[in-house]
Design a protein around this motif. Structure first.
Motif, PDB file in Angstrom:
ATOM      1  N   ILE A  36      33.679  29.097  38.595  1.00 28.88           N
ATOM      2  CA  ILE A  36      35.023  28.612  38.917  1.00 28.88           C
ATOM      3  C   ILE A  36      35.071  27.152  38.477  1.00 28.88           C
ATOM      4  O   ILE A  36      34.343  26.311  38.995  1.00 28.88           O
ATOM      5  CB  ILE A  36      35.323  28.742  40.422  1.00 28.88           C
ATOM      6  CG1 ILE A  36      35.099  30.169  40.907  1.00 28.88           C
ATOM      7  CG2 ILE A  36      36.731  28.264  40.726  1.00 28.88           C
ATOM      8  CD1 ILE A  36      35.987  31.200  40.267  1.00 28.88           C
ATOM      9  N   THR A  37      35.913  26.860  37.486  1.00 27.19           N
ATOM     10  CA  THR A  37      35.923  25.519  36.907  1.00 27.19           C
ATOM     11  C   THR A  37      36.936  24.584  37.551  1.00 27.19           C
ATOM     12  O   THR A  37      36.673  23.383  37.662  1.00 27.19           O
ATOM     13  CB  THR A  37      36.205  25.592  35.400  1.00 27.19           C
ATOM     14  OG1 THR A  37      37.439  26.272  35.185  1.00 27.19           O
ATOM     15  CG2 THR A  37      35.079  26.300  34.678  1.00 27.19           C
ATOM     16  N   TYR A  52      38.630  29.925  35.674  1.00 25.17           N
ATOM     17  CA  TYR A  52      37.243  30.382  35.684  1.00 25.17           C
ATOM     18  C   TYR A  52      36.770  30.598  34.260  1.00 25.17           C
ATOM     19  O   TYR A  52      37.564  30.757  33.334  1.00 25.17           O
ATOM     20  CB  TYR A  52      37.089  31.659  36.503  1.00 25.17           C
ATOM     21  CG  TYR A  52      37.757  32.868  35.891  1.00 25.17           C
ATOM     22  CD1 TYR A  52      37.037  33.768  35.109  1.00 25.17           C
ATOM     23  CD2 TYR A  52      39.109  33.116  36.086  1.00 25.17           C
ATOM     24  CE1 TYR A  52      37.643  34.869  34.537  1.00 25.17           C
ATOM     25  CE2 TYR A  52      39.718  34.209  35.527  1.00 25.17           C
ATOM     26  CZ  TYR A  52      38.993  35.087  34.748  1.00 25.17           C
ATOM     27  OH  TYR A  52      39.603  36.167  34.183  1.00 25.17           O
ATOM     28  N   THR A  53      35.467  30.610  34.085  1.00 22.17           N
ATOM     29  CA  THR A  53      34.859  30.935  32.808  1.00 22.17           C
ATOM     30  C   THR A  53      33.770  31.969  33.036  1.00 22.17           C
ATOM     31  O   THR A  53      33.165  32.006  34.097  1.00 22.17           O
ATOM     32  CB  THR A  53      34.303  29.680  32.108  1.00 22.17           C
ATOM     33  OG1 THR A  53      33.812  30.041  30.823  1.00 22.17           O
ATOM     34  CG2 THR A  53      33.205  29.036  32.893  1.00 22.17           C
ATOM     35  N   SER A  63      36.212  42.712  32.328  1.00 16.66           N
ATOM     36  CA  SER A  63      35.757  43.331  33.573  1.00 16.66           C
ATOM     37  C   SER A  63      35.756  42.327  34.725  1.00 16.66           C
ATOM     38  O   SER A  63      36.079  42.673  35.858  1.00 16.66           O
ATOM     39  CB  SER A  63      34.365  43.951  33.394  1.00 16.66           C
ATOM     40  OG  SER A  63      33.411  42.951  33.137  1.00 16.66           O
ATOM     41  N   THR A  64      35.429  41.065  34.445  1.00 10.69           N
ATOM     42  CA  THR A  64      35.474  40.028  35.480  1.00 10.69           C
ATOM     43  C   THR A  64      36.914  39.780  35.927  1.00 10.69           C
ATOM     44  O   THR A  64      37.172  39.600  37.122  1.00 10.69           O
ATOM     45  CB  THR A  64      34.832  38.733  34.975  1.00 10.69           C
ATOM     46  OG1 THR A  64      33.478  39.003  34.624  1.00 10.69           O
ATOM     47  CG2 THR A  64      34.872  37.642  36.013  1.00 10.69           C
ATOM     48  N   ALA A  65      37.839  39.789  34.981  1.00  8.99           N
ATOM     49  CA  ALA A  65      39.255  39.619  35.345  1.00  8.99           C
ATOM     50  C   ALA A  65      39.719  40.759  36.246  1.00  8.99           C
ATOM     51  O   ALA A  65      40.442  40.527  37.227  1.00  8.99           O
ATOM     52  CB  ALA A  65      40.111  39.553  34.087  1.00  8.99           C
ATOM     53  N   ALA A  92      46.446  32.977  41.403  1.00  9.47           N
ATOM     54  CA  ALA A  92      46.503  33.466  40.023  1.00  9.47           C
ATOM     55  C   ALA A  92      45.224  33.011  39.340  1.00  9.47           C
ATOM     56  O   ALA A  92      44.824  31.844  39.464  1.00  9.47           O
ATOM     57  CB  ALA A  92      47.718  32.906  39.307  1.00  9.47           C
ATOM     58  N   PHE A  93      44.576  33.912  38.639  1.00  9.51           N
ATOM     59  CA  PHE A  93      43.319  33.606  37.965  1.00  9.51           C
ATOM     60  C   PHE A  93      43.562  33.483  36.468  1.00  9.51           C
ATOM     61  O   PHE A  93      44.171  34.362  35.851  1.00  9.51           O
ATOM     62  CB  PHE A  93      42.284  34.694  38.253  1.00  9.51           C
ATOM     63  CG  PHE A  93      41.887  34.744  39.688  1.00  9.51           C
ATOM     64  CD1 PHE A  93      40.967  33.855  40.198  1.00  9.51           C
ATOM     65  CD2 PHE A  93      42.457  35.668  40.549  1.00  9.51           C
ATOM     66  CE1 PHE A  93      40.612  33.888  41.529  1.00  9.51           C
ATOM     67  CE2 PHE A  93      42.106  35.710  41.880  1.00  9.51           C
ATOM     68  CZ  PHE A  93      41.177  34.812  42.370  1.00  9.51           C
ATOM     69  N   VAL A  94      43.081  32.394  35.896  1.00 10.56           N
ATOM     70  CA  VAL A  94      43.270  32.119  34.477  1.00 10.56           C
ATOM     71  C   VAL A  94      41.907  31.874  33.854  1.00 10.56           C
ATOM     72  O   VAL A  94      41.123  31.049  34.345  1.00 10.56           O
ATOM     73  CB  VAL A  94      44.178  30.886  34.264  1.00 10.56           C
ATOM     74  CG1 VAL A  94      44.314  30.558  32.788  1.00 10.56           C
ATOM     75  CG2 VAL A  94      45.535  31.116  34.891  1.00 10.56           C
ATOM     76  N   LEU A  95      41.639  32.586  32.759  1.00  6.67           N
ATOM     77  CA  LEU A  95      40.388  32.413  32.038  1.00  6.67           C
ATOM     78  C   LEU A  95      40.410  31.064  31.338  1.00  6.67           C
ATOM     79  O   LEU A  95      41.330  30.746  30.586  1.00  6.67           O
ATOM     80  CB  LEU A  95      40.183  33.539  31.023  1.00  6.67           C
ATOM     81  CG  LEU A  95      38.914  33.477  30.197  1.00  6.67           C
ATOM     82  CD1 LEU A  95      37.686  33.604  31.093  1.00  6.67           C
ATOM     83  CD2 LEU A  95      38.914  34.564  29.153  1.00  6.67           C
ATOM     84  N   ASP A  96      39.422  30.264  31.595  1.00  8.33           N
ATOM     85  CA  ASP A  96      39.305  28.923  31.029  1.00  8.33           C
ATOM     86  C   ASP A  96      38.361  29.000  29.827  1.00  8.33           C
ATOM     87  O   ASP A  96      37.174  29.232  29.990  1.00  8.33           O
ATOM     88  CB  ASP A  96      38.754  27.970  32.094  1.00  8.33           C
ATOM     89  CG  ASP A  96      38.879  26.517  31.712  1.00  8.33           C
ATOM     90  OD1 ASP A  96      39.459  26.226  30.656  1.00  8.33           O
ATOM     91  OD2 ASP A  96      38.401  25.674  32.484  1.00  8.33           O
ATOM     92  N   ASN A  97      38.890  28.831  28.645  1.00  7.57           N
ATOM     93  CA  ASN A  97      38.092  28.949  27.420  1.00  7.57           C
ATOM     94  C   ASN A  97      37.439  27.615  27.077  1.00  7.57           C
ATOM     95  O   ASN A  97      37.741  26.997  26.063  1.00  7.57           O
ATOM     96  CB  ASN A  97      38.956  29.432  26.262  1.00  7.57           C
ATOM     97  CG  ASN A  97      39.417  30.842  26.460  1.00  7.57           C
ATOM     98  OD1 ASN A  97      38.708  31.645  27.047  1.00  7.57           O
ATOM     99  ND2 ASN A  97      40.606  31.163  25.975  1.00  7.57           N
ATOM    100  N   VAL A  98      36.537  27.186  27.907  1.00 11.03           N
ATOM    101  CA  VAL A  98      35.866  25.905  27.714  1.00 11.03           C
ATOM    102  C   VAL A  98      35.022  25.930  26.443  1.00 11.03           C
ATOM    103  O   VAL A  98      35.035  24.974  25.665  1.00 11.03           O
ATOM    104  CB  VAL A  98      34.997  25.568  28.945  1.00 11.03           C
ATOM    105  CG1 VAL A  98      34.189  24.317  28.715  1.00 11.03           C
ATOM    106  CG2 VAL A  98      35.855  25.426  30.176  1.00 11.03           C
ATOM    107  N   GLN A  99      34.309  27.023  26.209  1.00 10.18           N
ATOM    108  CA  GLN A  99      33.431  27.096  25.047  1.00 10.18           C
ATOM    109  C   GLN A  99      34.243  27.034  23.754  1.00 10.18           C
ATOM    110  O   GLN A  99      33.850  26.347  22.802  1.00 10.18           O
ATOM    111  CB  GLN A  99      32.588  28.386  25.061  1.00 10.18           C
ATOM    112  CG  GLN A  99      31.584  28.441  26.172  1.00 10.18           C
ATOM    113  CD  GLN A  99      32.132  29.100  27.423  1.00 10.18           C
ATOM    114  OE1 GLN A  99      33.282  29.519  27.472  1.00 10.18           O
ATOM    115  NE2 GLN A  99      31.321  29.180  28.449  1.00 10.18           N
ATOM    116  N   ASP A 100      35.352  27.744  23.703  1.00  8.78           N
ATOM    117  CA  ASP A 100      36.183  27.723  22.503  1.00  8.78           C
ATOM    118  C   ASP A 100      36.762  26.340  22.257  1.00  8.78           C
ATOM    119  O   ASP A 100      36.802  25.862  21.116  1.00  8.78           O
ATOM    120  CB  ASP A 100      37.316  28.740  22.619  1.00  8.78           C
ATOM    121  CG  ASP A 100      36.808  30.168  22.683  1.00  8.78           C
ATOM    122  OD1 ASP A 100      35.660  30.409  22.248  1.00  8.78           O
ATOM    123  OD2 ASP A 100      37.559  31.038  23.170  1.00  8.78           O
TER     124      ASP A 100
END
Length: 156
Positions: A36-37, A52-53, A63-65, A92-100
């Motif tokens: 969780i970022t 989150y990442t 699957s995590t989403a 609300a859960f949002v995928l955080d594309n930190v690596q990208d």
């Protein structure tokens, strides 16, 4: 109107609560290596967005989403009880594309370094088009020939 410091405290609390509940209480096998970022909450404390990442490929992210969506009720009730406010914020859960984003920034920095190196090569052999200091004034010249001109200049 809600105090912005209070909103920040609640957002930080939501971040810590969701991270601890995901780590300790959710036993869903679909949940991958999640971090969780960040968490942000609206000024009216009604809606919270949790970033989150996930370590892994697109399948692990999907699957995590799905696991987070199925655990949303548990997470919302835990957050609502812990915050002690009248209405539990919806999550609300949002995928955080930190690596990208980090890869994109690294690519941009590499391009900038390359452009700087090319500019340095061009500048190494360059000479001035005119004088090195075109605005240099010789200090030996007298600007005023007599005291009358000096007095007139001071009056202006």
């Amino acid at each position: 109107m809600t105090d912005s410091a209070k909103v920040r405290r609640h957002a930080e609390r939501v971040h810590k609560l969701v991270a601890s509940v995901v780590r300790s209480q959710i036993k869903d096998p679909r949940l991958g290596m999640i971090t969780i970022t960040d968490a942000r909450i609206t000024a009216d404390l009604r809606e919270a967005t949790v970033f989150y990442t996930v370590l892994g490929d697109a399948e692990a992210q999907a699957s995590t989403a799905a696991a987070l969506e199925s655990a949303k009720g548990l997470l919302r009730s835990t957050v609502g009880k812990a915050l002690g406010i009248r209405h539990s914020p919806s999550l609300a859960f949002v995928l955080d594309n930190v690596q990208d984003q980090a890869k994109h920034i690294d690519d941009l920095l590499a391009q900038a370094r390359q452009a700087d190196a090319e500019t340095q090569k061009i500048a190494a052999g360059a000479t001035y088009a005119g004088d090195a200091q075109p605005y240099r004034v010789d200090e030996d010249e007298d600007e005023f020939e007599d005291d009358d001109e000096l007095v007139e200049q001071e009056k202006r």
